[in-house]
Design an enzyme around this catalytic site. Structure first.
Site, PDB file in Angstrom:
ATOM      1  N   GLY A  61      40.138  38.016  40.156  1.00  0.00           N
ATOM      2  CA  GLY A  61      39.486  39.250  39.751  1.00  0.00           C
ATOM      3  C   GLY A  61      38.430  39.772  40.691  1.00  0.00           C
ATOM      4  O   GLY A  61      38.321  39.353  41.827  1.00  0.00           O
ATOM      5  N   SER A  62      37.652  40.646  40.145  1.00  0.00           N
ATOM      6  CA  SER A  62      36.695  41.467  40.869  1.00  0.00           C
ATOM      7  C   SER A  62      35.522  40.675  41.439  1.00  0.00           C
ATOM      8  O   SER A  62      35.082  39.687  40.862  1.00  0.00           O
ATOM      9  CB  SER A  62      36.149  42.534  39.919  1.00  0.00           C
ATOM     10  OG  SER A  62      35.068  43.211  40.489  1.00  0.00           O
TER      11      SER A  62
END
Length: 135
Positions: A61-62
């Protein structure tokens, strides 16, 4: 049982293990105010990582997940320590800036050896060690 691991973020932590066999994103999968896993697809949905030794294969993810770990630490709901199969930059930097001991690349298959509820100690100094006491 005791086995070696690579040190990513230095420190010492011990406590109850919580084990996810799925990758985790700290942005979105974990509530930053409580430490509760809110991803409905997670194998530990609804459980809290706060104050526990969080064992999981890898992050996803981010890059904001880095700051989410710091936010969790400030809110008092971060994991006490982290054991990963393979760390990556997002979780590694988050653990470092939050002061959460993190080891990876263990010489044992942690997803098979450690079960949620086991007592785990993470030694992350010059050398990395993980000790497991079965529940």
């Amino acid at each position: 049982m005791r086995f070696r691991a690579r040190v990513i973020s230095r420190g010492y932590a011990e406590g109850e293990a919580i084990v996810s066999r799925k990758p985790v994103s700290f942005l979105g999968d974990v509530d930053p105010e409580s430490g509760v896993i809110r991803d409905r697809e997670s194998d530990i949905f609804g459980e809290s990582v706060a104050g526990k030794i969080f064992v999981f294969p890898e992050g996803r993810g981010s890059t904001v997940g880095t700051y989410t770990l710091l936010r969790m630490k400030k809110a008092g709901c971060a994991p006490a320590g982290i054991v990963m199969v393979r760390s990556e930059a997002i979780v590694a930097v988050g653990a470092i800036i939050a002061g959460i001991p993190l080891v990876d690349m263990p010489e044992a298959d942690v997803l098979e050896v450690i079960e949620s509820g086991d007592h785990v100690r993470v030694f992350a100094e010059r050398e990395g060690w993980v000790e497991v006491e079965k529940r």
